[in-house]
Design an enzyme around this catalytic site. Structure first.
Site, PDB file in Angstrom:
ATOM      1  N   LYS A 136       0.808  -1.216   0.000  1.00 19.29           N
ATOM      2  CA  LYS A 136       0.000   0.000   0.000  1.00 19.29           C
ATOM      3  C   LYS A 136       0.845   1.272   0.000  1.00 19.29           C
ATOM      4  O   LYS A 136       0.478   2.258  -0.643  1.00 19.29           O
ATOM      5  CB  LYS A 136      -1.000   0.013   1.157  1.00 19.29           C
ATOM      6  CG  LYS A 136      -0.471  -0.204   2.548  1.00 19.29           C
ATOM      7  CD  LYS A 136      -1.621  -0.321   3.554  1.00 19.29           C
ATOM      8  CE  LYS A 136      -1.113  -0.552   4.982  1.00 19.29           C
ATOM      9  NZ  LYS A 136      -0.454  -1.897   5.108  1.00 19.29           N
ATOM     10  N   ASN A 159      -1.592   6.773   6.857  1.00 19.37           N
ATOM     11  CA  ASN A 159      -0.483   6.005   7.426  1.00 19.37           C
ATOM     12  C   ASN A 159       0.862   6.416   6.845  1.00 19.37           C
ATOM     13  O   ASN A 159       1.887   5.820   7.160  1.00 19.37           O
ATOM     14  CB  ASN A 159      -0.727   4.511   7.177  1.00 19.37           C
ATOM     15  CG  ASN A 159       0.010   3.623   8.155  1.00 19.37           C
ATOM     16  OD1 ASN A 159       0.075   3.910   9.345  1.00 19.37           O
ATOM     17  ND2 ASN A 159       0.575   2.541   7.665  1.00 19.37           N
ATOM     18  N   HIS A 212      -0.833  -8.645  11.961  1.00 14.91           N
ATOM     19  CA  HIS A 212      -1.429  -7.977  13.131  1.00 14.91           C
ATOM     20  C   HIS A 212      -2.431  -8.855  13.881  1.00 14.91           C
ATOM     21  O   HIS A 212      -3.367  -8.345  14.510  1.00 14.91           O
ATOM     22  CB  HIS A 212      -2.110  -6.673  12.718  1.00 14.91           C
ATOM     23  CG  HIS A 212      -1.171  -5.666  12.111  1.00 14.91           C
ATOM     24  ND1 HIS A 212      -0.069  -5.186  12.782  1.00 14.91           N
ATOM     25  CD2 HIS A 212      -1.171  -5.054  10.893  1.00 14.91           C
ATOM     26  CE1 HIS A 212       0.572  -4.312  12.011  1.00 14.91           C
ATOM     27  NE2 HIS A 212      -0.075  -4.230  10.861  1.00 14.91           N
TER      28      HIS A 212
END
Length: 478
Positions: A136, A159, A212
């Site tokens: 990304k 981010n 995660h």
């Protein structure tokens, strides 16, 4: 009543005083609002910035450090929480009242943007939003590069890049009157947990792989959080190669990209005179070997960026002309030119299993055989696996990797899924071991499949130490 008018009557708490939290502080302060800031760390600020400096700069804020402040959390009407803080942890979750509104900085930005707070007579900033387990940062950075090449006023946020609230803060304080026409958002799963109000032109889940899970518990939760981006956009841009990216809303318009030949209104890949070529519908765009980022995983990154730009009305031909100028991101499959004939590649940004698989498979396509001897691909991996399942590495390791060198907290777990593993205790030792195994023409890839914080400050520090180690053992051309 506008959002900001409503805020004036609320108890506002900013949880976290890092980069994101401080952007919230700056925005709330610029609006003249009173609020509290709480961080469990005794020194959350960077550099030599002090509590006294904070108090002098933000007189409307009360600062509470060293632990989570249960009374502040209990009394809060609005909590602005940094993405790195899990609101479900003990010390926070049990104190949040049922009617408290918990949001992140991107959610607040989107609410303000939707209300046209800054420019009442002008359309809101148009948003292109990207999430995914891997790629990304490359895709949004490429998209921002293409926008700049085309003369489109766009800005990176989320981010990556500038915290989004700083766009409005600078407008309020008069530091910046150039509000971008487009905001290109990179969104992590942590940010998506507190985001519901984005109204984007297009949203994309690039891919979904194990990451995660120490926070999200299982893949079902993780995929659900990633998929929550789709209802917040008019158009869903999906990856045909990954079923987990496909929108569950069958009525939502879809644009797709993939490694197969595209049909109408699709981006894909075709072979032209034996060369892998990016394509849109029946239109051949550009050969992958004319572009600086190699491997099929980067072909998909190029296609995703083109699809996002196309959704915003940008010219495909103009974007294609600019693709070759984008050389990629630091610590993401970055080649280190050495004097020993070995190709050393720094992919320290590969902090999960999916990223490492993509790097291995992408580089495997470049391996050649000379005089009956095939080039070796040697992998250095390991670190903090964040609860990940390493078994998906078995297939690419078996098919493409000659030797695996492991280190870090979960290095032994990676060694267990590798047929040929060498365990070491430091990155320098890993590089020395790779040097002893590799010969001229071979590839040594640092792609850890793990976070870095067990041994390094961050993935950037890990990458820089890898470069320094390669320089020490091999001699890097300056």
């Amino acid at each position: 009543m506008t959002l900001l008018a409503d805020f004036k009557n609320k108890q506002i708490l900013v949880l976290g005083a890092g980069i994101t939290g401080m952007s919230c502080v700056r925005y709330l302060s610029a609006q003249g609002l009173f609020f509290a800031v709480n961080d469990s760390r005794t020194q959350p600020f960077s550099g030599d910035y002090s509590e006294q400096q904070f108090s002098d700069e933000f007189p409307n804020a009360s600062l509470h450090l060293g632990q989570w402040h249960s009374e502040l959390i209990t009394n809060a009407d609005i909590i602005l929480i940094s993405p790195g803080i899990d609101s479900a942890i003990s010390g926070i979750a049990q104190h949040i009242s049922a009617d408290c509104r918990v949001m992140g900085d991107v959610e607040l930005f989107c609410l303000l943007n939707n209300e046209r707070i800054i420019q009442p007579d002008v359309n809101p900033i148009q948003i292109l939003a990207v999430t995914g387990s891997n790629g990304k940062s490359t895709v949004v950075s490429l998209l921002a590069y293409l926008a700049d090449s085309l003369g489109v006023n766009a800005q990176l946020g989320g981010n990556i890049g500038q915290p989004v609230l700083d766009i409005f803060t600078k407008e309020t304080t008069g530091e910046n009157t150039d509000i971008p026409a487009f905001l290109i958002l990179e969104l992590s799963s942590f940010q998506l947990e507190t985001l519901t109000s984005m109204q984007a032109i297009a949203t994309s889940v690039l891919n979904v792989s194990d990451d995660h899970l120490d926070r999200h518990q299982n893949m079902e939760n993780y995929q659900r959080i990633k998929q929550s981006i789709y209802p917040q956009g008019k158009l869903a841009i999906i990856n045909r190669d990954d079923d987990a990216t496909k929108s569950a809303n069958k009525s939502q318009p879809v644009l797709s990209f993939g490694s197969d030949e595209p049909t109408k209104n699709q981006f894909g890949v075709t072979l032209v005179k034996g060369k892998t070529t990016l394509a849109f519908a029946k239109q051949n765009l550009i050969s992958l070997d004319e572009l600086p980022l190699a491997g099929m995983h980067n072909a998909l990154n190029y296609l995703a960026a083109l699809a996002l730009g196309y959704s915003a009305g940008w010219s495909i031909s103009a974007m294609v002309k600019s693709l070759a100028g984008f050389t990629g991101l630091a610590h993401r499959c970055q080649k280190i030119v050495s004097d020993d004939g070995i190709t050393w590649i720094n992919d320290s940004k590969a902090t999960n299993v999916g990223a490492t698989i993509a790097a291995i498979n992408g580089l495997a396509q470049t391996l050649t055989t000379e005089n009956g001897v095939k080039q070796q691909l040697i992998l250095i991996a390991g670190g903090d696996g964040k609860g990940a399942d390493f078994t998906p590495l078995i297939e690419p390791l078996t098919a493409h990797v000659s030797q695996v060198i492991t280190l870090g907290k979960d290095g032994d777990r990676i060694a267990q899924v590798a047929q040929r593993a060498n365990k070491v205790t430091s990155l320098l030792t890993a590089v020395q071991k790779a040097k002893s195994i590799a010969k001229a023409g071979d590839i040594v890839l640092l792609s850890p499949a793990c976070a870095s914080l067990d041994m390094f400050k961050n993935f950037g520090d890990r990458g820089e130490q890898f470069i320094a180690a390669v320089e020490k053992v091999s001699g890097v051309s300056k």
